[in-house]
Design an enzyme around this catalytic site. Structure first.
Site, mmCIF file in Angstrom:
data_model
loop_
_atom_site.group_PDB
_atom_site.id
_atom_site.type_symbol
_atom_site.label_atom_id
_atom_site.label_comp_id
_atom_site.label_asym_id
_atom_site.label_seq_id
_atom_site.Cartn_x
_atom_site.Cartn_y
_atom_site.Cartn_z
ATOM 1 C CG ASP A 104 -4.294 -8.260 -7.476
ATOM 2 O OD1 ASP A 104 -4.004 -7.484 -8.403
ATOM 3 O OD2 ASP A 104 -5.156 -8.001 -6.616
ATOM 4 C CG ASN A 112 -5.120 2.576 -1.517
ATOM 5 O OD1 ASN A 112 -4.142 2.817 -0.826
ATOM 6 N ND2 ASN A 112 -5.029 2.220 -2.783
ATOM 7 C CG ASP A 121 1.893 4.600 -1.496
ATOM 8 O OD1 ASP A 121 1.121 4.019 -2.284
ATOM 9 O OD2 ASP A 121 2.259 5.777 -1.640
ATOM 10 C CG ASP A 148 -3.714 -4.434 -6.319
ATOM 11 O OD1 ASP A 148 -3.740 -4.407 -7.577
ATOM 12 O OD2 ASP A 148 -4.666 -4.848 -5.640
#
Ligand SMILES: Nc1nc2c(ncn2[C@@H]2O[C@H](COP(=O)(O)OP(=O)(O)OP(=O)(O)O)[C@@H](O)[C@H]2O)c(=O)[nH]1
Length: 239
Positions: A104, A112, A121, A148
């Site tokens: 992760d 973000n 992204d 993620d």
């Protein structure tokens, strides 16, 4: 070719067969259609070959899309679920080890929030690319679990070998993080590793549950860590 024999014996009226017929330069597929034809009390066979390459290529593309994560190009969850069960069965039958890593990205929400979704992204795409470099063999597969979170299964791989692969993955991430031209901000990951052979698990679900518990340990331990049985608990990842 039972079907063809049946047409010749007039037990069926038509027989179809799709077959590849690749040339040196292109992939091609054809369909052969065979049907009986009576003329002046004699039996003839009408054989028609039709080029179905366009349809076949479209079918392969649909199949690929249904098994791939659209953003990162790694396998999707459905593909992974099928693959790991087959690989588990194969390794169990042949007494081979199998490892799974649940991975992760750390504090991805902050990435973000601070840099925008597009950069988020880009991190996912970059990490997917890195994962593919350590899941090369036919018995390996990396996939995006969602958000993620990623997962890798390494068939016929021991804890020691998985540790080396994690090291290679981290070296790749360090190179990306150290690249001033990279569009992605520096990011770290946490990893939970579980072994089919060395951990007390009797199913794929139990293996993934254990990897998830260890991922949680790695997060709780401060992130940028890998947690595995052979480490006792978790160890900081060197990048
Ligand atoms: N850019 C982008 N963000 C996504 C995508 N899918 C999920 N996310 C975001 O990923 C973030 C995951 O955040 P959390 O689950 O809170 O985890 P985290 O911030 O990484 O925190 P820790 O895992 O505890 O280190 C959420 O903000 C989601 O909106 C995606 O396809 N693209």
């Amino acid at each position: 070719m039972q079907g063809l024999r049946e047409v010749i014996g007039l037990k069926r009226s038509v027989f179809y067969m799709e077959y590849p017929c690749h040339s040196e330069t292109e992939h091609r597929w054809f369909i052969m259609r065979v049907s009986p034809f009576h003329y002046q009390q004699k039996l003839y066979l009408v054989v028609v070959h039709q080029n179905i390459t366009q349809r076949k290529l479209a079918e392969f593309e649909v199949l690929k899309l249904s098994r791939e994560d659209e953003l990162t190009g790694v396998a999707n969850r459905r593909c992974f679920d099928e693959f790991i069960q087959q690989e588990w069965n194969r390794c169990a039958r042949l007494s081979m080890p199998l490892m799974v890593a649940l991975i992760d990205i750390d504090k991805f929400k902050e990435i973000n929030d601070h840099n925008g979704h597009q950069i988020g992204d880009a991190c996912l795409i970059e990490f997917g690319r890195l994962l593919k470099t350590v899941a090369n063999r036919p018995s390996d597969l990396c996939a995006r679990f969602g958000g993620d979170e990623f997962v890798v299964v390494w068939g016929n791989t021991s804890e020691h070998q998985a540790d080396l692969l994690v090291g290679r993955l981290m070296a790749g991430l360090a190179a990306v993080n150290g690249d001033a031209q990279s569009p992605t901000p520096t990011f770290t990951v946490s990893i939970g590793l579980a072994s089919m052979q060395d951990d007390p698990v009797d199913s794929v679900a139990a293996l993934l549950r254990l990897a998830d518990e260890r991922l949680y340990l790695a997060k709780r331990g401060g992130r940028n860590q890998v947690a595995a049985r052979y480490l006792g608990c978790s160890r900081e990842l060197r990048q």
